[in-house]
Write an enzyme that holds these catalytic residues in place. Structure first.
Site: not given
Ligand SMILES: NC(=O)c1ccc[n+]([C@@H]2O[C@H](COP(=O)([O-])OP(=O)(O)OC[C@H]3O[C@@H](n4cnc5c(N)ncnc54)[C@H](O)[C@@H]3O)[C@@H](O)[C@H]2O)c1
Length: 262
Positions: A42, A68-69, A95, A168, A172, A203
């Site tokens: 993460d 950090d992706v 994810n 977003y 997606k 979440t």
């Protein structure tokens, strides 16, 4: 076949992005609870340390690395390092993802209010980093001729959704087709690639946006079951897609949404 063989992930090596919170934590927890060794990653160092410690205190086999992706070389290096240290990589949960703020249902989310800097940031994290996670994981899985890659998409990638931002919804949708595309190339190597498309889950996404009762009410209204899901409710599908029970499932986008897309 009995349940313990169907869902046997004991000893599997698992890599999870965005594992400090929410759905990624649920995925890490269900895999670790069932005997896998889980590398939790993460960008939030404090949150990650707490999340990993909470599982380790229960005697579960978890490791952690701040990743950090958005930093693609660091992401690839973390996946390579996990595979090198354990000699294999069985499952990757791509994810980590971020909100793009409100959708066209409010003025702030309408197209003229979208800044291209924000757009590019969301595209980089929600799409490019997912591609890089798939690519880096696949390199190891191809060699061993087995593996599972599970993407966290959204029902906002299946149809329009007035509550979520443009970038977003677009990213997606893009990762859903990325999964279909990758599943075809990787099928020859016995690597399954699938997408989980959640409806609203409670979440920390969007800086705690889901703590706002008005936002929760609006999300609940699009769900026939009439409520948001809790993080634990992702676990069954995550385990299914990572386990022998799904040995003939690849290239799919599976909604988990209380009936919202039905
Ligand atoms: N919560 C929902 O209703 C919902 C619905 C559909 C899809 N999703 C998707 O689920 C995934 C997980 O989100 P969540 O709802 O659990 O949110 P969350 O905010 O609770 O968890 C996301 C985690 O990802 C981490 N993260 C964010 N940017 C990162 C980066 N650049 N590198 C590494 N880690 C990063 C965060 O620190 C956090 O720990 C996302 O891809 C999200 O789009 C969530």
């Amino acid at each position: 076949m009995k349940i313990d063989k169907l869902f046997d992930v004991r000893g599997h090596v698992v890599f999870v992005t965005g594992a400090a919170s929410g759905l990624g934590f649920g995925m890490a927890e269900v895999m670790a609870d069932n005997g896998a060794t889980v590398m939790m990653t993460d960008v939030d160092a404090d949150g990650l340390a707490k999340a990993a410690a909470s599982l380790r205190e229960r005697g579960l086999a978890v490791e952690e690395a701040v990743v950090d992706v958005a930093d693609l070389p660091a992401l690839t290096a973390a996946i390579d390092d996990t595979a090198a240290r354990h000699g294999r990589l069985d499952v990757a949960f791509a994810n980590a993802g971020i909100s793009a703020g409100p959708g066209y249902g409010t003025e702030k989310g309408q197209m003229n209010a979208v800044s291209l800097d924000d757009w590019n940031r969301v595209v980089h994290i929600n799409l490019t980093s997912i591609f890089e996670t798939i690519r880096a994981a696949a390199a190891h899985m191809k060699r061993q001729k087995s593996g599972r890659i599970v993407i966290t998409s959204s029902i906002a990638g299946v149809g329009s959704e007035h509550m979520v931002g443009y970038a977003y919804a677009a990213t997606k949708a893009a990762v859903n087709n990325l999964v279909r595309q990758a599943s075809q190339e990787l099928a020859a190597y016995n690597v399954m690639v699938n997408s989980i498309a959640p409806g609203p889950f409670r979440t920390n996404i969007g800086n705690g946006r889901l703590n706002d009762p008005e936002v929760v009410k609006q999300f609940a209204e699009i769900v026939p079951l009439g409520r948001l899901a809790e993080v634990d409710e992702i676990k069954g599908l995550a385990l299914l897609l990572a386990s022998p029970a799904s040995s003939f499932i690849t290239g799919t986008v599976i909604p988990i949404d209380g009936g919202a897309t039905a």
